[in-house]
Design a protein around this motif. Structure first.
Motif, PDB file in Angstrom:
ATOM      1  N   ALA A  70       0.430 -14.413   6.148  1.00  0.00           N
ATOM      2  CA  ALA A  70       0.119 -13.528   5.752  1.00  0.00           C
ATOM      3  C   ALA A  70      -1.261 -13.300   5.341  1.00  0.00           C
ATOM      4  O   ALA A  70      -2.068 -13.858   5.323  1.00  0.00           O
ATOM      5  CB  ALA A  70       0.748 -13.832   4.357  1.00  0.00           C
TER       6      ALA A  70
ATOM      7  N   HIS B 133       2.092  -6.917   3.990  1.00  0.00           N
ATOM      8  CA  HIS B 133       1.434  -7.660   5.323  1.00  0.00           C
ATOM      9  C   HIS B 133       0.992  -5.848   6.510  1.00  0.00           C
ATOM     10  O   HIS B 133       0.796  -6.221   7.733  1.00  0.00           O
ATOM     11  CB  HIS B 133       2.705  -7.799   5.933  1.00  0.00           C
TER      12      HIS B 133
ATOM     13  N   LYS C 208      -2.840 -11.995  -1.381  1.00  0.00           N
ATOM     14  CA  LYS C 208      -1.834 -13.119  -1.120  1.00  0.00           C
ATOM     15  C   LYS C 208      -2.119 -14.172  -2.574  1.00  0.00           C
ATOM     16  O   LYS C 208      -1.231 -14.768  -2.688  1.00  0.00           O
ATOM     17  CB  LYS C 208      -3.381 -14.173   0.204  1.00  0.00           C
TER      18      LYS C 208
ATOM     19  N   SER D 184       1.145  -7.744  10.106  1.00  0.00           N
ATOM     20  CA  SER D 184       0.888  -8.583  10.840  1.00  0.00           C
ATOM     21  C   SER D 184       1.926  -9.577  12.226  1.00  0.00           C
ATOM     22  O   SER D 184       1.848 -10.277  12.543  1.00  0.00           O
ATOM     23  CB  SER D 184       0.429  -9.349  10.181  1.00  0.00           C
TER      24      SER D 184
END
Length: 495
Positions: free
Chosen positions: A449, A402, A453, A429
């Protein structure tokens, strides 16, 4: 239908009182009879001696059977409660006041006769009853001498056969009847009192059985049965064993219902988790299947570079699938609660250096700065080193996933009171406030997210949370959207 506890107790108490009443009656009757015999024998102890001294025939020691029979008959008419016998020195019966067919013995034992002559104060003494083969009765006796020679004994039975029959009838009609009436009334009153007490004592048991049957009929659903009366009472007089049993029964039903609700909740979570995991499993499988089918169909049309690219993509999906399956098995193993803990004392600084070194190359490839603060730490902790390494590895992997390029990830060690806090702080983030409550949920992935991913299923934080609980620690999170996150774990310092 089986007998109830109250009915069995009532029958037992009734039979016990009947037995006790009979024993009491027998004992009181025996005691009264013994006292009667003692009084009557003491009253007539010298009867035989006076008769022997006052009668000329016996006084002179002359044995004249017809004359003695006539004498005994006259005496018996005057005193029907007595029976008269004349014995020789060996105890053989020579003359008597009864009819011949009434006499069952030919001889009387002399030991009781000599005993009462020698010690007349020790009464009652029982001698043989000539009218019965085995029966004994109280008596009066006196020796009869002719000069210095023992001629025989005058043997007088006190309370003879006629007396017994008359006395028994009178006793049955009067005193015995009153005694039985008094005893029977007392017995009935006490029995009724005890039955009432037993009914009062067993009423909570009957209520408990009723509630158990009702809760069973309701399939142990507490909401369908009112059993609130079993809540613990504050009155000491009501806190007996049965009430305590009822209170424990209430607590047990509450616990069963809580477990039912928890099972339903867990079942719902498992179904949702399976739905999410099925989606995550299908994604790499579908991608892998597509690339493999492309290789199979267009193998001759593809260049060597394209073919290798397709193979590498399929391998990445295989690795993602393997990672996901491994995490599923690991989480299931932790949820079973069969994990052993091997605590030991070790240097936390050395462990953190090794973990940071393991991710240094990955961080450099993503242009992320990974550092340890402070750089050197000699603090000792007492924990399971393997499980702690697994938690920190998951946290750093999550931070790398992240954190964008040129970001920073810092592993910090701080002392809080008597414990050490290890934190993984990133400038990634961040997490939205509405997501923080669900961040450790196995089926949840943060809505914001970023990056790669397709390479995780959101199980790393769930595994870390479960491992921290096994270590009796607490994994917490603080995050601001767009600024980064901080995951912290407290550890016990070594003594």
């Amino acid at each position: 239908m089986k007998n109830s506890l109250y009915l069995r107790l009532a029958i037992t108490v009734t039979l016990t009182f009947v037995l006790l009443g009979y024993v009491f009656y027998w004992w009181s009757n025996s005691l009264a009879q013994h006292s009667q015999f003692q009084a009557e024998q003491r009253l007539h102890i010298e009867l035989a001696e006076h008769l022997a001294q006052d009668n000329p025939l016996l006084q002179d020691g002359v044995y004249d059977k017809p004359a003695l029979e006539n004498l005994f008959h006259t005496l018996m008419l005057l005193g029907p409660a007595f029976e008269f016998y004349f014995l020789d020195p060996k105890g053989n019966i020579l003359t008597y006041s009864a009819k011949p067919e009434k006499i069952k013995r030919k001889r009387v034992d002399l030991i009781p006769i000599n005993q009462i002559i020698a010690t007349p104060e020790q009464v009652p003494v029982f001698g043989d009853d000539p009218r019965h083969n085995t029966r004994t009765k109280i008596f009066s006796a006196a020796p009869v001498y002719q000069g210095e020679t023992l001629q025989g004994y005058l043997y007088v039975i006190i309370g003879g056969e006629i007396y017994d029959s008359i006395y028994s009838a009178a006793k049955a009609d009067q005193q015995l009847l009153r005694n039985i009436a008094w005893l029977g009334g007392s017995f009935v009153l006490l029995l009724l009192l005890l039955l009432a007490l037993f009914r009062n004592f067993t009423s909570p048991i009957r209520l408990l059985v009723k509630d158990i049957n009702a809760i069973r009929a309701a399939n142990f659903d507490q909401s369908k049965v009112d059993i609130n009366h079993w809540k613990k009472k504050t009155n000491i007089s009501e806190s007996n064993e049965v009430v305590q049993l009822g209170d424990n029964f209430y607590a047990m039903i509450e616990q069963i219902n809580k477990q039912f609700q928890q099972l339903k909740h867990n079942d719902k979570i498992r179904r949702e988790l399976l739905a999410h995991l099925s989606h995550d499993l299908r994604t790499p499988l579908s991608a892998m299947k597509g690339y493999v089918e492309t290789l199979s169909i267009k193998n001759d049309e593809l260049t060597a570079n394209e073919r290798q690219q397709y193979i590498n993509t399929a391998l990445r999906n295989v690795e993602q699938l393997k990672l996901l399956i491994d995490q599923i098995f690991e989480l299931a193993h932790l949820e079973d609660g069969q994990v052993s803990v091997n605590n030991e004392t070790f240097n936390i600084g050395e462990l953190l250096h090794d973990i940071v070194a393991k991710f240094t190359i990955t961080a450099q490839q993503k242009s992320v700065k990974l550092q340890l603060s402070p750089q050197y730490c000699e603090r000792m902790v007492f924990s399971d080193i393997a499980k702690l390494e697994r938690i920190l590895t998951n946290l750093i992997e999550n931070a790398l996933r992240h954190t964008a390029q040129n970001g920073e990830i810092t592993v910090q060690i701080t002392k809080v009171n008597e414990k050490l806090k290890v934190s993984v702080v990133d400038t990634g983030s961040g997490i939205h406030q509405k997501d923080l409550a669900y961040i450790f949920d196995a089926r949840y992935r943060a809505s914001n997210a970023i990056g790669e991913k397709n390479k995780h299923a959101g199980l790393g934080l769930a595994i870390s949370k479960r491992l921290s609980q096994i270590l009796n620690s607490e994994l917490s999170v603080y995050s601001e959207l767009g600024k980064g996150s901080e995951f912290s774990l407290t550890l016990s310092a070594a003594q």
